[in-house]
Every structure is written in structure tokens, then in C-alpha cells.
Write an enzyme that holds these catalytic residues in place. Structure first.
Site, PDB file in Angstrom:
ATOM      1  N   GLY A   1       0.553  -1.213   0.024  1.00 18.24           N
ATOM      2  CA  GLY A   1       0.056   0.040   0.063  1.00 18.24           C
ATOM      3  C   GLY A   1       0.877   1.278   0.012  1.00 18.24           C
TER       4      GLY A   1
ATOM      5  CG  HIS B   1     -22.222  -7.219 -33.574  1.00 19.53           C
ATOM      6  ND1 HIS B   1     -22.153  -7.959 -32.644  1.00 19.53           N
ATOM      7  CD2 HIS B   1     -21.896  -7.894 -34.375  1.00 19.53           C
ATOM      8  CE1 HIS B   1     -22.017  -9.013 -33.094  1.00 19.53           C
ATOM      9  NE2 HIS B   1     -22.119  -8.980 -34.306  1.00 19.53           N
TER      10      HIS B   1
END
Length: 459
Positions: A266, A438
Site C-alpha cells: 500500500g 457490434h
């Protein structure tokens, strides 16, 4: 005594938050001085977001090429590829240089005075930089964050942070990654694809503990497939004689022979080393406390980005920096985004925007949750990446969309559509009724909305 430089806005830190604030302030005609002790661009450009994505790309290309040494369903075959890591790193450095040079040029173009050096805060209006006094009306703190260090694994030699992991001179034989969050896994996966053996040690009971387990399951599956060993519920005890030592909840010791150990547990706000204490600002844990205009507890002292706590994301810092410059120019602004996308560049990638199903139910909201799998998406099939899904969270009463999550190849690019739909207050019908091109991965976004309405077409 050197003369004092006077300016309206003084920014400490030239990372994404600080430099964007400076550029916007320059555009608005605010006299601005930016102080940076290292390289413009901060962690993100130099030793974070950008170089890690470059290294991840190298790793992916090498990994795909290596796959073609076996018979491939695609009909591609190659003899064994070789990796010159020095050239890979040089290529990555070239990208970093181009971007940091670009930042310097933009600052210059907008009349920002850049001072290279380490700032020392004297009070809310005066800062000292290597003996040079600067007086300002507004002080903006954009000092970022540092990697958290572990006392039992002091950095040096084989023990490295993400900074060293992004500039390897050689590849380790066995890399142990301490920390199963996004930084550790992004780099761990990259090193595995470059050919190193990789093990991950995480103290909690699952990888990517900040995300829900349904979302992280495809990543856990991919780690297994790549041959990355994951040791969960293990706390690290130290490194000696070339071995990383850890212990599980039952007290069993784990010894991993490792020639390199990456500590990725972290980051914490960078509040030390520039005499911030003298301002006695109100804190929020380890971070500087700010309001919805990024004001600190002292008038005309502002804080943005990682130093102001979570979420520690470059794009949040940039948006805050732009806003603070506009407030100083007299505009009425508040930092109240509907959602900030968080992206994890593992393989597969993860995106989280807005509320998760768990957060929605914790807040007592009655929601529809629907997901559409990439296994039913033609574009995903043609990319050989059928793992993962898109998930939508919407209110049951008015179908207002509250959150999106996705896991799959290249889903980071869907984060734009997710964030826009939340900022524009879209309902399920809006997304379902928009014609999506598409074949694209984006069709899964439309299909998730259709499914939430009870009439998905392709499942």
C-alpha cells in the site's frame, strides 16, 4: 538575503494533481509557481501508472509470443523468443521521457514558473526552497504518497519497492510479492509473464481484498493458470539467508527461497519532510483533512490527491487540481463526482465504478443486480478472452443506475462508459436503448442493462 519571489499560487508537488492545477491556473491567468523536488509527473508518470502499464505491455507481448512455441489454435508458431530486459526498460523510459517533457512544455506554455528543489513550509504564506523564499496568497499541497515500508523487510538489496520493480536490470529467478493488492498483482503477473517464478504472500484471506470475491475470482483463476503460487492468511516475519519467512494463522512457518522480494503493501500520504507540522492542519488519519472544495483547516491552504487520502488515484488528483485553480480564479466549484472509476490492470482487468451490490444493500437500497458474461460476447471470443462479465447495479423503483463493475480483458476501456452513465444519471432503459456497435466488448454493457430489465437477448 535573496529577494523573495511573490506569487498568487504556490504549488508543492508536480505530480498529476499539482501539474494539472498549475496548467489550469496558468490558463486562467493566475501567477503560479510550482515546486518539485524530483521529476515532473510525480509517481504516476515516473514510477507508477505509466511505466507499469508499459512493463505490463512488454510482459503480455512476450507471454503471447512464448505461447506460440506450442501448437496454437490460431495456427501461429514461432521458435523460442528471447527477452532483452535492458531494451524493454529503455523503451519504457522513452515513453516516460516523452510524457514528462510534454508536461514541462505545457507548464512553460501557460507561464508557470517551475522551481526544482525541496520545499520547506514556513507558514501558510511562505515557503523556503533551498534558501529561496517564496511568498504566496494561496498554498496548494500536492505532495502525493510513498510506498508503505515494512519494519521487518527494510528496503535495499534484494528487498525492493515498486519503484525498483519497474526498472529491473535483470530478471529474478524467483520473485516473492508481499501484498496481494492491485500494485503487487499487476507487477507479479508481469514478472511471471516475463519468465520469472512468482509467489504472492497476502495477510488477508483473499487477493484484492478491497474488491468483492465474485469480481476477483477470474483473476484468482488466471493466477493459478499462470502458475503463480498464492499464500493467503500469511503474515511476513522477515528475510534471511535468501529466504522470505512468513507465518499463517495456525502458527505454521512458510519459507520461500527468493532472490528478490517486492514489498507492495500500500501507499501512505506524503506528509513528512517539508515541515507541514508547522501549519497544524486538521488531519484525517494519516491524510490531510479537506472539505468538498479541497480546502484544509487553514484559510487559502489547499490539499489535493494522495496527500488528502483515499481514493489514491491520479485522475482524482487531476480533477481536484483543475477545480482548485478555478476556485482561486473566482469560480464556484465543488468536488462532488458521482463516481470515480478504479481500475486494476491485472490479467484480466477489473473496473469498479459507483456502488457495488454489497454497498447498495448496506445502505438499505433495494436494487436490481444483473450481469452479462463475456463468454456470450462475440468480440471477447475473437480476442480469446471469454473470462469475466459486466455487472450493473440499479435501483428497483426507478431503474437509476448506481454502479458498474466488470472483469475481463481490456475492460479498463469500458470505465469511460460506466463513469459517463453515472454522471449523466442514466437509467437502465437509457443504456438498453442505446445501440451499441457490434462486435465490441461494449455490447456486454448493453446486455447487462437488458438483463436487469428482464430481456437480455444473447443469454
Amino acid at each position: 538575503m535573496q529577494q523573495t519571489i511573490e506569487t498568487t499560487l504556490l504549488i508543492i508537488g508536480g505530480g498529476p494533481g499539482g501539474y494539472v492545477a498549475a496548467i489550469r491556473a496558468g490558463q486562467l491567468g493566475i501567477p503560479t509557481v510550482l515546486v518539485e523536488g524530483q521529476a515532473l509527473g510525480g509517481t504516476c508518470l515516473n514510477v507508477g501508472c505509466i511505466p507499469s502499464k508499459a512493463l505490463i505491455h512488454v510482459a503480455e507481448q512476450f507471454h503471447q509470443t512464448s505461447r506460440y512455441t506450442e501448437p496454437s489454435p490460431l495456427g501461429i508458431s514461432v521458435s523460442s523468443p528471447r527477452l532483452d530486459i535492458t531494451r524493454s526498460v529503455a523503451w519504457k523510459d522513452g515513453i516516460v521521457d516523452r510524457l514528462t517533457t510534454g508536461v514541462a512544455a505545457l507548464l512553460k506554455k501557460h507561464g508557470v514558473k517551475v522551481i526544482h528543489g525541496w520545499a520547506k513550509v514556513l507558514d501558510g504564506k511562505h515557503v523556503d526552497v533551498d534558501g529561496q523564499r517564496i511568498q504566496c496568497e494561496h498554498l496548494l499541497l500536492a505532495t502525493g504518497s510513498n510506498s508503505v515500508e515494512l519494519p521487518m523487510l527494510p528496503l535495499g538489496g534484494p528487498i525492493i519497492s515498486s519503484t525498483e520493480a519497474l526498472a529491473p536490470e535483470t530478471l529474478p529467478r524467483h520473485l516473492v510479492v508481499v501484498g496481494g493488492g492491485y500494485i503487487g498483482l499487476e507487477l507479479g503477473i508481469a514478472y511471471r509473464k516475463l519468465g520469472a517464478q512468482v509467489s504472492v504472500v497476502e495477510a488477508r484471506e483473499r487477493i484484492l481484498p478491497t474488491y468483492d470475491s465474485e469480481l476477483t475470482a477470474p483473476v484468482a483463476e488466471a493466477l493459478k493458470k499462470l502458475g503463480i503460487a498464492v499464500h493467503l492468511g500469511h503474515s511476513v516475519e522477515g528475510y534471511e539467508n535468501g529466504c522470505l519467512l512468513a507465518r499463517d494463522g495456525q502458527g505454521q512457518q512458510l519459507r520461500l527461497e527468493a532472490d528478490r522480494v517486492l514489498v507492495a503493501v500500500g501507499r501512505r500520504p506524503r506528509t513528512q519532510g517539508f515541515n507541514l507540522e508547522s501549519l497544524e492542519l486538521k488531519m484525517n488519519g494519516a491524510a490531510i483533512a479537506i472539505d468538498e472544495r479541497c480546502q484544509t483547516s487553514m484559510r487559502n491552504v489547499w490539499a489535493i490527491g494522495d496527500v488528502a487520502g483515499e481514493p489514491m488515484l491520479a485522475h482524482r488528483a487531476m480533477a481536484q487540481g483543475e477545480m482548485v485553480a478555478e476556485i482561486i480564479a473566482g469560480k464556484a466549484r465543488r468536488f462532488e463526482p458521482n463516481a470515480i472509476a478504479a481500475v486494476c490492470f491485472t490479467d484480466p482487468e477489473i473496473v469498479v465504478v459507483g456502488k457495488t451490490p454489497e454497498q447498495a444493500s448496506q445502505q438499505g437500497l433495494d436494487c436490481i443486480v444483473a450481469q452479462f458474461p463475456f463468454a456470450a460476447n462475440g468480440r471477447a471470443m475473437s480476442l480469446e478472452s471469454k473470462a469475466g462479465f459486466v455487472r450493473v447495479v440499479a435501483r428497483r423503483d426507478n431503474h437509476l443506475i448506481l454502479g458498474w463493475q466488470a472483469v475481463g480483458v481490456a475492460v479498463s476501456e469500458l470505465s469511460t462508459a460506466f463513469a459517463q452513465s453515472l454522471e449523466m444519471g442514466a437509467c437502465l432503459e437509457d443504456i438498453a436503448g442505446t445501440i451499441h456497435a457490434h462486435p465490441t466488448l461494449g455490447e456486454a454493457v448493453q446486455e447487462a442493462a437488458l438483463r436487469a430489465l428482464g430481456h437480455a437477448l444473447h443469454i
